[in-house]
Design a protein around this motif. Structure first.
Motif, short mmCIF file in Angstrom:
data_model
loop_
_atom_site.label_atom_id
_atom_site.label_comp_id
_atom_site.label_asym_id
_atom_site.label_seq_id
_atom_site.Cartn_x
_atom_site.Cartn_y
_atom_site.Cartn_z
N TRP A 292 -34.01 4.19 31.50
CA TRP A 292 -34.22 2.73 31.53
C TRP A 292 -32.90 2.00 31.27
CZ3 TRP A 292 -38.59 2.32 27.24
CH2 TRP A 292 -39.51 3.37 27.43
N THR B 141 -25.81 3.51 19.72
CA THR B 141 -27.06 3.80 20.45
C THR B 141 -28.11 2.74 20.12
OG1 THR B 141 -27.96 5.06 18.59
CG2 THR B 141 -26.69 6.31 20.22
N GLY B 142 -29.25 2.86 20.76
CA GLY B 142 -30.37 1.99 20.41
C GLY B 142 -30.86 2.30 19.01
N VAL C 82 -30.92 -0.44 15.87
CA VAL C 82 -32.12 -0.79 15.09
C VAL C 82 -31.90 -0.44 13.62
CG1 VAL C 82 -34.56 -0.26 14.73
CG2 VAL C 82 -33.70 -0.58 17.05
N HIS D 150 -38.74 2.96 18.25
CA HIS D 150 -37.52 2.28 17.80
C HIS D 150 -36.38 3.24 17.55
CE1 HIS D 150 -39.81 -1.43 17.46
NE2 HIS D 150 -40.74 -0.75 16.81
N GLY D 151 -36.49 4.49 18.05
CA GLY D 151 -35.38 5.42 17.89
C GLY D 151 -35.76 6.59 17.01
N GLU E 290 -40.82 -4.82 19.55
CA GLU E 290 -40.29 -4.99 20.90
C GLU E 290 -40.97 -6.23 21.48
OE1 GLU E 290 -40.56 -1.04 23.13
OE2 GLU E 290 -41.59 -0.63 21.26
N ASP F 13 -36.44 -5.73 18.66
CA ASP F 13 -35.83 -4.54 19.24
C ASP F 13 -35.78 -4.77 20.74
OD1 ASP F 13 -35.18 -2.15 20.36
OD2 ASP F 13 -36.53 -0.94 19.12
N VAL G 141 -33.73 -3.19 22.73
CA VAL G 141 -33.00 -2.05 23.29
C VAL G 141 -33.47 -1.77 24.72
CG1 VAL G 141 -32.66 0.45 23.08
CG2 VAL G 141 -32.46 -1.01 21.05
N ALA G 142 -34.79 -1.83 24.94
CA ALA G 142 -35.30 -1.56 26.29
C ALA G 142 -35.40 -2.84 27.12
CB ALA G 142 -36.67 -0.90 26.20
N LYS H 104 -29.36 -0.14 25.63
CA LYS H 104 -29.42 0.46 26.96
C LYS H 104 -28.69 -0.34 28.07
CE LYS H 104 -33.89 2.72 26.12
NZ LYS H 104 -33.74 4.15 26.32
C1 LIG Z 1 -37.37 -0.14 22.25
C2 LIG Z 1 -36.45 1.00 21.92
N1 LIG Z 1 -35.78 0.98 20.76
C3 LIG Z 1 -34.92 1.95 20.42
C4 LIG Z 1 -34.71 3.03 21.26
C5 LIG Z 1 -33.75 4.10 20.87
O1 LIG Z 1 -32.60 4.03 21.65
P1 LIG Z 1 -31.66 5.31 21.80
O2 LIG Z 1 -32.46 6.35 22.53
O3 LIG Z 1 -30.49 4.80 22.57
O4 LIG Z 1 -31.26 5.74 20.44
C6 LIG Z 1 -35.40 3.09 22.48
C7 LIG Z 1 -35.21 4.23 23.40
O5 LIG Z 1 -35.90 4.43 24.35
C8 LIG Z 1 -36.30 2.06 22.82
O6 LIG Z 1 -37.00 2.07 23.96
#
Ligand SMILES: Cc1ncc(COP(=O)(O)O)c(C=O)c1O
Length: 414
Positions: A43, A101-102, A106, A136-137, A196, A229, A231-232, A258
């Motif tokens: 994603w 990273t995500g 978080v 959330h990771g 999210e 969050d 991230v996505a 991401k």
């Molecule tokens: C909403 C959300 N938060 C956090 C993460 C974690 O991110 P990462 O895999 O880059 O550590 C993801 C990963 O898919 C995610 O979808």
């Protein structure tokens, strides 16, 4: 047996395909077979593979300074990215922490939320609420909030008692009622609500603006920090740089990763309003975390290039257009297994049902995903159906091909 250990897999279990290279939205495996990637990596590869401008700017940065830490110094790329992210996010964001990273983005959010209340001499406000369908990771801290993977944990003793869940907004009334009860009874225990704006792993749940307005109000009333969050959802995926303003969520803290790096270099970012950080500054509390690669200059160069391209090429608008067209085409498929199609920009879910109207289980959805892969199309699955998270740069023709393959696969199911 493979020596390589892979995420969320039994050690030694080989991957289903082994990729060698790719370009744009097409990846190639070690047998030479091509796949159309409708989930942009994980994603994240929102600008596609082999993007020359990103590669060129990263290469320039590699030559000038491959590494510069942020522990007791700074560097211009990190400062430029912080400024750029604040401008892109708006939402009263005033401070940025750059990580990798995500998960780290978080985790930084949770660290700072805790410090905020320590600085205000309310250390008892340390519990975190999240949706029961959230992801959330994967650090030990984040796993406690990632309710969607709790059933997969072999040893639940790693879970922190300071994390609690509320129902997903697929049932808005129930979700709000549980949130309100917890906050009225024990609001003094909670530091933050981690959500999210559009739960992705939970099946692309787009809750109403009225729901988010009540969430904002409950958190404000009980002095609980809203952590989005993104991230996505962030970085243009949902049709704007952030999904929060699209759905009406008003965060105090935002986590990004991401789409901000498009997969070119691991980079995460956490943004905070002035109100979150000011008490920590006043109390002169140092941040009590940090990692060697936080704010790596090559990652910053990649992210700056990604942000430039998204803006210059109007890719948020493209996500709205292409996402709308894909949802329309999927909704018109003549496949009785399709129960519903929904999306926000290029975050799309297809709920699947059997003849007796029962939903597809997570394993059944995984089988449909495997069938798509057999036909040369990479999609994702969740409990109840399939996800598409195409690159913002996917062409109309590629999107039509993806829908056509899905149509063929889904037509064979009941
Ligand atoms: C909403 C959300 N938060 C956090 C993460 C974690 O991110 P990462 O895999 O880059 O550590 C993801 C990963 O898919 C995610 O979808």
């Amino acid at each position: 047996m493979d020596m390589l250990m892979r995420p969320y897999a039994v050690p030694g279990a080989p991957g289903v395909i082994t990729l060698t290279h790719g370009s744009g939205c097409v990846v190639v495996d070690d047998t030479g077979r091509e796949y159309l990637d409708a989930v942009s990596g994980l994603w994240n590869v929102t600008l596609g593979l082999g993007h020359e401008e990103i590669i060129e700017r990263m290469t320039r940065q590699l030559r000038s300074m491959a590494y510069g830490g942020l522990f007791d110094s700074g560097h211009t790329q990190a400062s430029a990215l912080a400024q750029r992210l604040i401008a892109a996010c708006g939402q009263d964001m005033a401070h940025v922490y750059l990580s990798t990273t995500g998960t780290s983005a978080v985790e930084v959010a949770l660290h700072v939320a805790r410090l905020h209340f320590v600085a205000r001499e309310q250390p008892h406000k340390r519990n975190v609420l999240s949706f029961d369908c959230g992801y959330h990771g994967c650090s030990l801290v984040n796993l406690s909030a990632s309710r969607i993977v709790h059933h997969e944990l072999s040893d639940r003793s790693v879970l922190s008692p300071h994390f609690e869940s509320i129902p997903a907004p697929s049932d808005e009334a129930k979700s709000l009622q549980v949130l309100e009860t917890k906050l009225v009874e024990r609001g003094h225990e909670f530091s933050s609500l981690l959500v999210e704006p559009v739960p992705a792993s939970g099946g692309v749940i787009v809750a109403s603006r009225a729901y988010w307005a009540q969430v904002n109000e409950l958190c404000r009333r009980h002095d609980v920090l809203v952590v989005a969050d993104e991230v996505a959802t962030g970085g243009g995926r949902c049709g704007a740089f952030l999904a929060s303003p699209l759905v009406g969520l008003q965060p105090a803290i935002i986590a990004l990763s991401k789409a901000v790096n498009s997969g070119y270099y691991p980079t995460g970012a956490t943004l905070f309003t002035r109100e979150v950080v000011a008490p920590i500054q006043r109390a002169k509390l140092p941040l009590d975390f940090g990692s060697t690669q936080d704010g790596n200059p090559v990652g910053c160069a990649a992210a700056l290039a990604v942000l430039d391209i998204i803006e210059r090429e109007g890719l948020c608008q493209r996500a709205v257009q292409l996402g709308g067209r894909i949802v329309e085409q999927l909704s018109a498929l003549e496949a009785p297994v399709v129960r519903a199609v929904r999306g926000l920009g290029l975050m799309i879910a297809i709920d699947l049902q059997h003849r007796d109207l029962s939903r597809f289980s997570v394993n059944e959805a995984a089988e449909v995903r495997a069938a798509c892969r057999e036909e040369g199309l990479l999609v994702y699955h969740y409990e109840g159906g399939l996800n598409l998270f195409p690159a913002l740069t996917m062409s109309d023709e590629q999107a039509e091909l993806a829908v056509a393959i899905l149509g063929d696969v889904l037509a064979t199911l009941d």
